[in-house]
Write a protein that holds these residues in place. Structure first.
Motif, PDB file in Angstrom:
ATOM      1  N   LYS A 112       0.840  -1.143  -0.066  1.00 54.59           N
ATOM      2  CA  LYS A 112       0.051   0.042  -0.010  1.00 54.59           C
ATOM      3  C   LYS A 112       0.810   1.348   0.034  1.00 54.59           C
ATOM      4  O   LYS A 112       0.581   2.376  -0.494  1.00 54.59           O
ATOM      5  N   PHE A 113       2.184   1.120   0.756  1.00 57.93           N
ATOM      6  CA  PHE A 113       3.018   2.168   0.659  1.00 57.93           C
ATOM      7  C   PHE A 113       4.133   2.134  -0.107  1.00 57.93           C
ATOM      8  O   PHE A 113       5.352   2.830  -0.373  1.00 57.93           O
ATOM      9  N   GLY A 114       3.889   1.243  -1.361  1.00 59.74           N
ATOM     10  CA  GLY A 114       4.888   1.112  -2.297  1.00 59.74           C
ATOM     11  C   GLY A 114       6.192   0.469  -1.798  1.00 59.74           C
ATOM     12  O   GLY A 114       7.140   0.722  -2.563  1.00 59.74           O
ATOM     13  N   ILE A 115       6.217  -0.257  -0.779  1.00 57.39           N
ATOM     14  CA  ILE A 115       7.140  -1.008  -0.219  1.00 57.39           C
ATOM     15  C   ILE A 115       7.271  -2.515  -0.890  1.00 57.39           C
ATOM     16  O   ILE A 115       6.362  -3.197  -0.776  1.00 57.39           O
ATOM     17  N   LYS A 116       8.325  -3.065  -1.354  1.00 61.42           N
ATOM     18  CA  LYS A 116       8.601  -4.251  -1.965  1.00 61.42           C
ATOM     19  C   LYS A 116       8.709  -5.212  -1.185  1.00 61.42           C
ATOM     20  O   LYS A 116       9.253  -4.888  -0.104  1.00 61.42           O
ATOM     21  N   ALA A 117       7.718  -6.353  -1.213  1.00 65.37           N
ATOM     22  CA  ALA A 117       7.855  -7.691  -0.249  1.00 65.37           C
ATOM     23  C   ALA A 117       8.262  -8.769  -0.933  1.00 65.37           C
ATOM     24  O   ALA A 117       7.729  -9.237  -2.122  1.00 65.37           O
ATOM     25  N   PHE A 118       9.079  -9.535  -0.520  1.00 68.40           N
ATOM     26  CA  PHE A 118       9.579 -10.811  -0.945  1.00 68.40           C
ATOM     27  C   PHE A 118       9.335 -11.769  -0.051  1.00 68.40           C
ATOM     28  O   PHE A 118       9.931 -12.005   1.320  1.00 68.40           O
ATOM     29  N   VAL A 119       8.778 -13.053  -0.127  1.00 67.02           N
ATOM     30  CA  VAL A 119       8.478 -13.972   0.668  1.00 67.02           C
ATOM     31  C   VAL A 119       8.950 -15.364   0.526  1.00 67.02           C
ATOM     32  O   VAL A 119       9.234 -15.896  -0.421  1.00 67.02           O
ATOM     33  N   LEU A 120       9.907 -15.593   1.527  1.00 69.07           N
ATOM     34  CA  LEU A 120      10.512 -16.923   1.707  1.00 69.07           C
ATOM     35  C   LEU A 120       9.878 -17.865   2.798  1.00 69.07           C
ATOM     36  O   LEU A 120       9.835 -17.520   4.002  1.00 69.07           O
ATOM     37  N   ASN A 121       9.374 -18.971   2.097  1.00 68.35           N
ATOM     38  CA  ASN A 121       8.413 -20.029   3.400  1.00 68.35           C
ATOM     39  C   ASN A 121       8.852 -21.418   2.964  1.00 68.35           C
ATOM     40  O   ASN A 121       7.932 -22.123   2.569  1.00 68.35           O
ATOM     41  N   GLU A 127      13.654 -26.666  -0.645  1.00 74.63           N
ATOM     42  CA  GLU A 127      13.102 -25.274  -0.723  1.00 74.63           C
ATOM     43  C   GLU A 127      13.896 -24.651   0.219  1.00 74.63           C
ATOM     44  O   GLU A 127      14.081 -23.340  -0.117  1.00 74.63           O
ATOM     45  N   VAL A 128      14.680 -25.012   1.320  1.00 73.63           N
ATOM     46  CA  VAL A 128      15.591 -24.191   1.849  1.00 73.63           C
ATOM     47  C   VAL A 128      16.769 -23.861   1.030  1.00 73.63           C
ATOM     48  O   VAL A 128      17.129 -22.636   1.217  1.00 73.63           O
ATOM     49  N   PHE A 129      17.608 -24.649   0.271  1.00 71.74           N
ATOM     50  CA  PHE A 129      18.342 -24.643  -0.617  1.00 71.74           C
ATOM     51  C   PHE A 129      18.078 -23.593  -1.719  1.00 71.74           C
ATOM     52  O   PHE A 129      18.612 -22.571  -2.116  1.00 71.74           O
ATOM     53  N   GLY A 269      15.363 -26.864  19.656  1.00 68.27           N
ATOM     54  CA  GLY A 269      14.076 -26.376  18.980  1.00 68.27           C
ATOM     55  C   GLY A 269      14.162 -25.287  18.320  1.00 68.27           C
ATOM     56  O   GLY A 269      13.214 -24.981  17.223  1.00 68.27           O
ATOM     57  N   ASN A 270      15.167 -24.453  18.321  1.00 64.39           N
ATOM     58  CA  ASN A 270      15.346 -23.250  17.513  1.00 64.39           C
ATOM     59  C   ASN A 270      15.722 -23.720  16.053  1.00 64.39           C
ATOM     60  O   ASN A 270      15.289 -23.109  15.227  1.00 64.39           O
ATOM     61  N   LYS A 271      16.834 -24.543  16.147  1.00 67.99           N
ATOM     62  CA  LYS A 271      17.205 -25.051  14.689  1.00 67.99           C
ATOM     63  C   LYS A 271      15.825 -25.651  14.161  1.00 67.99           C
ATOM     64  O   LYS A 271      15.675 -25.508  12.849  1.00 67.99           O
ATOM     65  N   ALA A 272      15.236 -26.468  14.845  1.00 67.34           N
ATOM     66  CA  ALA A 272      14.138 -27.397  14.118  1.00 67.34           C
ATOM     67  C   ALA A 272      13.076 -26.588  13.763  1.00 67.34           C
ATOM     68  O   ALA A 272      12.171 -26.815  12.906  1.00 67.34           O
ATOM     69  N   SER A 273      13.030 -25.140  14.221  1.00 64.22           N
ATOM     70  CA  SER A 273      11.720 -24.357  13.971  1.00 64.22           C
ATOM     71  C   SER A 273      12.197 -23.286  12.935  1.00 64.22           C
ATOM     72  O   SER A 273      11.170 -22.598  12.493  1.00 64.22           O
ATOM     73  N   LEU A 274      13.303 -23.265  12.456  1.00 63.48           N
ATOM     74  CA  LEU A 274      13.685 -22.338  11.694  1.00 63.48           C
ATOM     75  C   LEU A 274      14.248 -22.657  10.460  1.00 63.48           C
ATOM     76  O   LEU A 274      15.297 -23.718  10.256  1.00 63.48           O
ATOM     77  N   PRO A 275      13.524 -22.572   8.987  1.00 58.33           N
ATOM     78  CA  PRO A 275      13.957 -23.288   7.938  1.00 58.33           C
ATOM     79  C   PRO A 275      14.957 -22.515   7.190  1.00 58.33           C
ATOM     80  O   PRO A 275      14.916 -21.638   6.340  1.00 58.33           O
ATOM     81  N   ASN A 276      16.345 -22.813   7.794  1.00 59.12           N
ATOM     82  CA  ASN A 276      17.510 -22.110   7.102  1.00 59.12           C
ATOM     83  C   ASN A 276      18.867 -23.137   7.408  1.00 59.12           C
ATOM     84  O   ASN A 276      18.527 -24.237   7.574  1.00 59.12           O
ATOM     85  N   THR A 277      20.013 -22.808   7.159  1.00 56.66           N
ATOM     86  CA  THR A 277      21.115 -23.313   6.952  1.00 56.66           C
ATOM     87  C   THR A 277      21.239 -24.197   8.430  1.00 56.66           C
ATOM     88  O   THR A 277      21.963 -25.429   8.344  1.00 56.66           O
ATOM     89  N   GLY A 278      20.757 -23.750   9.405  1.00 55.00           N
ATOM     90  CA  GLY A 278      20.980 -24.694  10.708  1.00 55.00           C
ATOM     91  C   GLY A 278      20.431 -25.985  10.549  1.00 55.00           C
ATOM     92  O   GLY A 278      20.793 -26.738  11.411  1.00 55.00           O
TER      93      GLY A 278
END
Length: 294
Positions: A112-121, A127-129, A269-278
């Motif tokens: 709405k304010f012209g801010i670009k959004a990009f979603v990683l899910n 999909e992490v890679f 649990g932090n590693k298990a809940s975050l879809p990243n390199t961890g």
């Protein structure tokens, strides 16, 4: 003086033409075009900061949420939901990186304010890679990201190959419990933790089932009936034994094999809940645990 002016003009001209517009598809299937080089990023989902740090582009981040543990020395924008749009506007970002699910409603507020959004899910390891590679493109570090993603993928496949020869694999269940064991959360098909258990050499007894992003609730009767060899439980800070104590002390589980044999294990649990390199580090840790307790 004229030569200096021409040299500066040449540098500016080359910098303009060096960037080619890039069009990407995010994890919601949205088409997002980057018309200029991204120099200012707001990260609204902490898991994404890991990619940026690993790719050596932390200096491009101008804002993160209050819950970000990867980047802590930039402006804080507050909660993940609802986003503080006014604060984000003040940071003048080229893009806001966020996740799907509960943050999807924030996209329209930003646009709405012209801010670009990009979603990683990401919901799977592949999909992490892919998301790592997408972040690399956004950062202008395509090759670095592709090489790193391939390194992680190779490590994952090597671990999986080493488990193929196991004659017997432990039957495993992941249980996240709070307050009681009357309702616990677990992972099935469609979740990256289900993949991790399989690649690490275990048989996830909830693999035949699924739910939102592969997660769903079960009761104690299911655990008793399936009688797993190993139970994995999460911990989120040093000394956190909340879920572990609930499982070990539950009257319903006194005859469950994993409990009787002391094979209820705490994982990060932090590693298990975050879809990243961890997740790849977590895969290695769980593989070692299974290897020692087959």
């Amino acid at each position: 003086m004229k030569k200096v002016f021409l040299a500066v003009l040449l540098v500016l001209t080359l910098s303009v033409f060096a960037f080619k517009p890039v069009t990407l598809v995010d994890d919601l299937g949205r088409i997002v075009t980057f018309d200029k080089e991204v120099g200012r990023i707001v990260v609204a989902a902490p898991a994404i900061s890991d990619f940026i740090v690993k790719l050596g582009a932390k200096e491009k981040v101008v804002g993160v949420t209050n819950f970000d543990s990867y980047i802590t020395d930039v402006e804080k924008i507050g909660n993940m939901v609802p986003l503080n749009v006014e604060k984000i506007i003040s940071l003048n970002p080229d893009v806001v990186l966020l996740t799907g699910g509960f943050q999807e409603g924030e996209i329209s507020k930003l646009e709405k304010f012209g801010i670009k959004a990009f979603v990683l899910n990401a919901t799977t390891l592949n999909e992490v890679f892919r998301d790592l590679s997408l972040v690399g493109v956004i950062l202008g570090k395509d090759k670095t990201a592709q090489d790193y993603a391939q390194k992680l993928r190779t490590r994952m496949l090597n671990i999986a190959k080493n488990t193929f020869s196991w004659k017997e694999k432990p039957r495993v269940i992941y249980l996240s419990a709070y307050g009681s064991v009357s309702q616990m959360w677990t992972c099935g098909t469609g979740s990256y933790l289900n993949e991790i258990i399989a690649y690490a050499g275990g048989i996830n007894i909830t693999a035949p089932y699924t739910g939102n992003n592969g997660w769903f609730a079960i009761g104690p009767e299911f655990v008793v009936k399936e009688n797993p060899d190993i139970i994995l439980v999460p911990a989120y800070y040093p000394g956190d034994k909340g879920a572990y104590n609930l499982i070990m002390n539950a009257e319903q589980f006194k005859d469950v094999k994993a409990v009787k044999e002391g094979k209820v294990f705490i994982i990060d649990g932090n590693k298990a809940s975050l879809p990243n390199t961890g997740l790849i580090n977590l895969l290695g840790e769980i593989n070692k645990l299974f290897s020692e307790n087959k």
